[in-house]
Structure formats: structure tokens, C-alpha cells
Design an enzyme around this catalytic site. Structure first.
Site, PDB file in Angstrom:
ATOM      1  N   HIS A 163      12.814   5.642  12.833  1.00  0.00           N
ATOM      2  CA  HIS A 163      12.596   5.744  11.384  1.00  0.00           C
ATOM      3  C   HIS A 163      13.312   6.999  10.875  1.00  0.00           C
ATOM      4  CE1 HIS A 163      10.449   6.093   7.569  1.00  0.00           C
ATOM      5  NE2 HIS A 163      10.042   4.838   7.752  1.00  0.00           N
ATOM      6  N   HIS A 199       6.198   5.395  13.117  1.00  0.00           N
ATOM      7  CA  HIS A 199       6.513   6.180  11.922  1.00  0.00           C
ATOM      8  C   HIS A 199       5.316   6.662  11.116  1.00  0.00           C
ATOM      9  CE1 HIS A 199       5.498   3.320   8.677  1.00  0.00           C
ATOM     10  NE2 HIS A 199       5.859   2.381   9.506  1.00  0.00           N
ATOM     11  N   ASP A 258       0.794  -1.232   0.000  1.00  0.00           N
ATOM     12  CA  ASP A 258       0.000   0.000   0.000  1.00  0.00           C
ATOM     13  C   ASP A 258       0.826   1.281   0.000  1.00  0.00           C
ATOM     14  OD1 ASP A 258       1.103  -0.043   2.517  1.00  0.00           O
ATOM     15  OD2 ASP A 258      -0.716  -0.750   3.505  1.00  0.00           O
ATOM     16  N   GLU A 294      -0.574  -8.960  -1.044  1.00  0.00           N
ATOM     17  CA  GLU A 294      -1.111  -8.373   0.202  1.00  0.00           C
ATOM     18  C   GLU A 294      -2.335  -7.496  -0.114  1.00  0.00           C
ATOM     19  OE1 GLU A 294       0.607  -5.242   3.043  1.00  0.00           O
ATOM     20  OE2 GLU A 294       1.476  -7.072   3.866  1.00  0.00           O
ATOM     21  N   GLU A 318      -2.070   5.113   3.097  1.00  0.00           N
ATOM     22  CA  GLU A 318      -2.034   3.692   2.700  1.00  0.00           C
ATOM     23  C   GLU A 318      -3.411   3.098   2.434  1.00  0.00           C
ATOM     24  OE1 GLU A 318      -0.332   5.010   5.234  1.00  0.00           O
ATOM     25  OE2 GLU A 318       1.777   4.712   4.692  1.00  0.00           O
ATOM     26  N   ARG A 336       2.416   8.453   9.156  1.00  0.00           N
ATOM     27  CA  ARG A 336       2.146   9.843   8.784  1.00  0.00           C
ATOM     28  C   ARG A 336       0.937  10.426   9.509  1.00  0.00           C
ATOM     29  NH1 ARG A 336       4.316  11.908   3.526  1.00  0.00           N
ATOM     30  NH2 ARG A 336       5.849  10.305   3.090  1.00  0.00           N
TER      31      ARG A 336
END
Ligand code: UD1
Ligand code: UDP
Length: 387
Positions: free
Chosen positions: A246, A214, A96, A118, A132, A216
Site C-alpha cells: 500500500h 494497510h 466507510d 454497503e 472506519e 491504520r
């Protein structure tokens, strides 16, 4: 022989596609090309070295602090040129990320079938995880075949009216990768000894908590609340935290602001003593030592997608620092639990797992809802039949 091109850009895609690439390359039914978009330049390098994969095409597009538009434009231009110059029978993408979604879009523009590994994960909230949830839905729209890791992810696709005959439940290729590493660690006492030495500063008398953050959608206040919660948790005498940070500058900025003197970097000099601090910070850890550390952890706290799949296989309780998860299988299996993104509630939830032996025991059962290590083989057989 079918020409296939496998496209990836980030650390988790490289991990989850490495076993697929290696098997595809030794499969005479396919001529396999590899394209790295370079969305993660530094974090990809050790993985490609470890799995001995050399991309045929490297778009090398990472810029520090890149925007979603920057990545999208780079992948668009680069893959468009590759597909113009080389005839491909399929483009294989995973998951994603923006590399995944844009590669799918360009394949669609070129009328090359998209194989989505996936497929079907859904949180139900387009802004969580962001971007995502959109990327995987949009990739699904243009995919010819959908390889779902689990039955619930297949059912998500059926609810969106995808054709049953194009959806296959294969397990997650990330578990194939994890099993390879577990075997490597089990077979190599020297390797384990070298990691024991590298991480000898961890106090065996304390409960070791491994943490990654990490996402967003958590940038700013939610991530900083989590970090404040971690600082509060680190005041307990019985715990010790290791946080590989990260490389995203926004994560670094929040970590610097919140952890400050409470934490010590292990990469900047040998960690001989900690003073008052029980938080260790470090650069991203290579995949094999990271698996070693997950295995050694008492508890894992993370907002990562991949770690949510790996921890249950290792029998490690996992607290997921997100509002929603698209991986409910681990929650259903009892090994994982959402942890609130607010300092006090965060500490309460973590403390409950640390202090209640019955809850801890229930969450430590080794379960494997995400695969059996044979996903790549299944996907290649299906592709050979359907392409
Ligand atoms: C990306 C994916 C996310 C995935 C995550 C895995 C998108 C939109 N996001 O998020 O789905 O969960 O990777 O880690 O596709 N950086 C480096 N070197 C690296 C990698 C990153 O310096 O090797 C820094 C750069 O400043 C870069 C920033 O991190 O601009 C952000 O990287 P980016 O790929 O845009 O987003 P991630 O947050 O890593
Ligand atoms: N990982 C790693 N080193 C680290 C942190 C994570 O090798 O320091 C691995 C982890 O085992 C998993 C993958 O990276 O396989 C997850 O990547 P990430 O959390 O960046 O992305 P996500 O899975 O959330 O998309």
C-alpha cells in the site's frame, strides 16, 4: 429524471462503485454525476482508466502523509461548493472511508438524501477498524436509504433501531465488479497470457501466498509483528510470498524496517533469481492483475475489507490479519479465519492451514456470501422507486 452524484475517494470505493456508475449512467431514470475526492490520487487512476470513468468533479485533495483532518476538510469544502452550485436529488456513497463519511455529512447539511451502499457492517469496536467503524456508523445516521450487502449487516442496523423499510439487502457491489473482471479474464486468453508472462518469476512448484496489509489501527507494533511473521513464514522451502505494498508511508516504513534484505522488489529490475529470499515486494497492483493473482494464490493473507469479500468467491482460503472483522460471513462460511497479530502465533496459524490438508480443503470451498453480481441493478431499481 433524478440528479444523483456518486462520491468516492479511495481504491476500494472506486472498484465497488464503478459498476454502479456505469449502470446508472446508462439508466434513463437518472442523470448521474461523478465526484472523485482524489483521496487516493495514484491508486485511483488505473481504475478509472480501466472502467472508463471520467469524474465530472475532481477535488484532487491527496497530500502525502495526509491526516484524517486534512482529508475531512478537503472533502467538506469541495462537496459543499458542488452542492451549492448544482441541485442534486441524492448523494450516493459507499462503505466507510473518510470521503464517504464527510460526503454524507455535507449532503445532510444540504438536506440532500444520502444513499449508503454497503451499509450495516459492524465490528462492534469503534477503534477497529479505525476510523472506519465510526465512519460507517456516522454515515448510517444521516443516510435515507441503507443498502446492506448481507442479512447479518441488515440485522446490525435493525439492532440500532433503523427503520426496516429503509434497509435493503442487495449484495455487495464489489462482487458485481469482481464478476466483470473474472469474465474478462475468462474471455481473454491473451490477457491471461500477458499476466502469466508478467508473473513468470513465481515458482509454480511453490505455494504462492498473496499478502496485503494497510490498516491504520495496526500501524507500528501489530503491523511489524505481522511482517516478522511473514519473514518467518518465508523461511519455509515450500512457499513464496508476493506483497503489493500500500502507498501509505507508514506501511512503507515498517516494510523497509522488517523485510530489509529478506525481500526483493520486483519493480526495481527484472527478478531473475531470489537468492535466499522468498518474499517479493511490489507497488500496488492494478485491479485486473490483482484478481488474476488472487485466483492463482494458494493462500491469501490480508487485513483488507474488499479482499475478504473477494477471496471466498474465488475459493481461496484467507487469513485475516486483524483483531476483529466486520465481515463474519466469510468466517461463518468457513473460508476465512482471523490470524493473530503476534509473530509466533501468526506463524502457527498460517502453518496449520499450509500443513493440514483437511483444514486447507475446508477453507477452499468456493462460497459467495457477499452477493450474486446483481447488487447495482437492485440498488438502482430501489432508488428509482424511493427517490
Ligand atoms: C484509506 C481509507 C481506508 C481504506 C483504504 C483503502 C480512510 C480514513 N481510510 O486508507 O478506509 O481501507 O484507504 O486502501 O478513509 N497514498 C498515495 N497515493 C495513493 C493513495 C495513498 O501516495 O493513491 C499515500 C499518501 O501518502 C496518503 C497515504 O497513502 O497520505 C494514506 O492514504 P489515506 O487515504 O489517508 O489512508 P489509507 O490508509 O489509504
Ligand atoms: N486491490 C488491488 N490491488 C492491490 C491490492 C488490492 O486492486 O494491490 C483491490 C482488491 O482486489 C480489492 C480492493 O483493492 O478490491 C481492496 O482495497 P484495499 O485493501 O486498499 O481497501 P479495503 O477494502 O480494506 O478498504
Amino acid at each position: 429524471m433524478k440528479n444523483i452524484i456518486v462520491v468516492f475517494g479511495t481504491r476500494p470505493e472506486a472498484i465497488k462503485l464503478a459498476p454502479f456508475i456505469l449502470q446508472a449512467k446508462s439508466d434513463r431514470r437518472f442523470r448521474t454525476y461523478v465526484c472523485s475526492t482524489g483521496q487516493h490520487r495514484e491508486m485511483l487512476k488505473p481504475l478509472l482508466n480501466f472502467f472508463e470513468i471520467t469524474p465530472d468533479f475532481d477535488l484532487d485533495l491527496m497530500k502525502p502523509g495526509q491526516s484524517l483532518a486534512d482529508i475531512s476538510i478537503g472533502v467538506m469544502r469541495g462537496l459543499h461548493d458542488i452542492l451549492n452550485a448544482h441541485k442534486m436529488d441524492a448523494v450516493v456513497v459507499q462503505g466507510d472511508t473518510t470521503s464517504c463519511f464527510i460526503a454524507s455529512l455535507i449532503a445532510f447539511y444540504h438536506k440532500v438524501p444520502v444513499m449508503h451502499i454497503e451499509a450495516g457492517l459492524r465490528s462492534g469496536d469503534i477503534y477497529s477498524p479505525y476510523p472506519e467503524e465510526f465512519n460507517r456508523k456516522a454515515t448510517g445516521l444521516v443516510a435515507s436509504l441503507h443498502f446492506s450487502p448481507t442479512e447479518p449487516s441488515r440485522e446490525n442496523l435493525l439492532r440500532e433501531h433503523y427503520s426496516d423499510e429503509d434497509i435493503y439487502v442487495t449484495g455487495n457491489t464489489g462482487i458485481d465488479a469482481l464478476f466483470t473482471v473474472i469474465k474478462k479474464l475468462a474471455d481473454s486468453p491473451e490477457l491471461r497470457a500477458s499476466f502469466d508472462k508478467t508473473y513468470s518469476f513465481l515458482n509454480p512448484k511453490k505455494k504462492f501466498i498473496l499478502v496485503t496489509v494497510h490498516r491504520r489501527e495496526s500501524f507500528g507494533v501489530p503491523m511489524e509483528e505481522v511482517m516478522k511473521g511473514l519473514v518467518a513464514l518465508s523461511q519455509r522451502e515450500d512457499v513464496e510470498l508476493l506483497i503489493p505494498l500500500h502507498m501509505n508511508p507508514q506501511v512503507r516504513a515498517s516494510a523497509e524496517k522488517i523485510f530489509g534484505d529478506h525481500a526483493q522488489w520486483i519493480d526495481k529490475g527484472t527478478p531473475a533469481h531470489m537468492g535466499q529470499s522468498r518474499i517479493w515486494l511490489c507497488e500496488p497492483i492494478d485491479y485486473v492483475p490483482f484478481v488474476y493473482l488472487m485466483n492463482r494464490a494458494h493462500l491469501i493473507i490480508t487485513d483488507s475489507g474488499g479482499v475478504q469479500e473477494e477471496a471466498p468467491s474465488l475459493g481461496k482460503p484467507i487469513l485475516v490479519a486483524r483483531k476483529k472483522t466486520e465481515r463474519p460471513e466469510a468466517i461463518a462460511a468457513g473460508t476465512s479465519k482471523l490470524i493473530p497479530l503476534e509473530e509466533k502465533a501468526f506463524v502457527d496459524t498460517a502453518s496449520e492451514v499450509l500443513d493440514n490438508p483437511e483444514i486447507y480443503r475446508r477453507m477452499s470451498q468456493a462460497k459467495n456470501p457477499f452477493g450474486d453480481g446483481k447488487a447495482c441493478e437492485r440498488i438502482l431499481n430501489i432508488m428509482a422507486e424511493r427517490l
